[in-house]
Design an enzyme around this catalytic site. Sequence first.
Site, PDB file in Angstrom:
ATOM      1  N   HIS A   1     -19.882 -71.067 -48.425  1.00  0.00           N
ATOM      2  CA  HIS A   1     -20.811 -71.708 -49.394  1.00  0.00           C
ATOM      3  C   HIS A   1     -21.244 -71.046 -50.616  1.00  0.00           C
ATOM      4  CE1 HIS A   1     -23.709 -68.223 -48.891  1.00  0.00           C
ATOM      5  NE2 HIS A   1     -23.097 -67.978 -47.910  1.00  0.00           N
ATOM      6  N   ASP A   2     -21.281 -72.073 -51.393  1.00  0.00           N
ATOM      7  CA  ASP A   2     -21.622 -71.866 -52.826  1.00  0.00           C
ATOM      8  C   ASP A   2     -20.377 -71.108 -53.680  1.00  0.00           C
ATOM      9  OD1 ASP A   2     -24.465 -72.724 -52.543  1.00  0.00           O
ATOM     10  OD2 ASP A   2     -24.603 -71.202 -51.273  1.00  0.00           O
TER      11      ASP A   2
ATOM     12  N   GLY B   1     -19.418 -65.965 -49.346  1.00  0.00           N
ATOM     13  CA  GLY B   1     -20.349 -66.903 -50.078  1.00  0.00           C
ATOM     14  C   GLY B   1     -20.291 -66.364 -51.533  1.00  0.00           C
TER      15      GLY B   1
END
Length: 264
Positions: free
Chosen positions: A118-119, A136
């Site tokens: 994520h991200d 992440g």
Amino acid sequence: MISKLAYVHPDAKLGANVTVEPFACIAGDVVIGDGCWIGPGAVIHDGARIGKGCKIHTAASIACLPQDLKFAGEVTTAEIGDYNDIREYVTISRGTASRGKTVVGDHNLIMAYVHIAHDDVVGNHCVIANRVSLAGEVEVGDWCVIGGHVAVHQWVRIGAHAMVQGGALVGKDIPPYVIVRNDTLRFAGINKIGLSRRGFTPQRIGEIHDACRILFQSGLNYLAGCEEVERQIPQSDDRDALLQFIRSSQRGIIKPYAADAEKA
């Protein structure tokens, strides 16, 4: 061509000449650009934004839910650029409230079993080899090469044109242009061959080498090394990118060169 054995949600937006192979599954909140190929068993989840000319191979999972306990179901995306080759069993999570999106640029080769969390932000023209795991909010610059089985800690940055040897455990920022050893996470030289292949002139490569020699081999701490580079190396975009990367690091920079890494 969309196989009759594939599932494509009626709300999904597919461009021209998109091929969807048998047993692929495409959710509703999805945009796929022209000329993409979605392989057998690939899953394109809500939030996927895929550019043109991409190949998504067997059982890859794009825009899957973040593996983050703070994720609360917020609407986020995974944004994939143009002409990426995403191989078998790759997982690319969508973003969280932190950044709102995971981003992969253009013309990347992402080999089998890679995980992009994520991200994360991955640049352009990168090669990420088999079983690499990016935690992440990792940032990977353009033209990076990451060897197989590398694990990258959350929030780490890897600068443009860097090369990471396979099997490394990366917990510190890796500056642009350098090669990193996999056993000690130390500076091992500049990525001279890669830079040459990308059109860097011998003069540019020489100036990058001289700057890195001061930063990683002089015995100075990195802040003092940056000041010394500014005194000795002519101003250039390459020099300034290297210095800005080091000065803005939040996690710290990889270890300097050591002739005897076991003793250092």
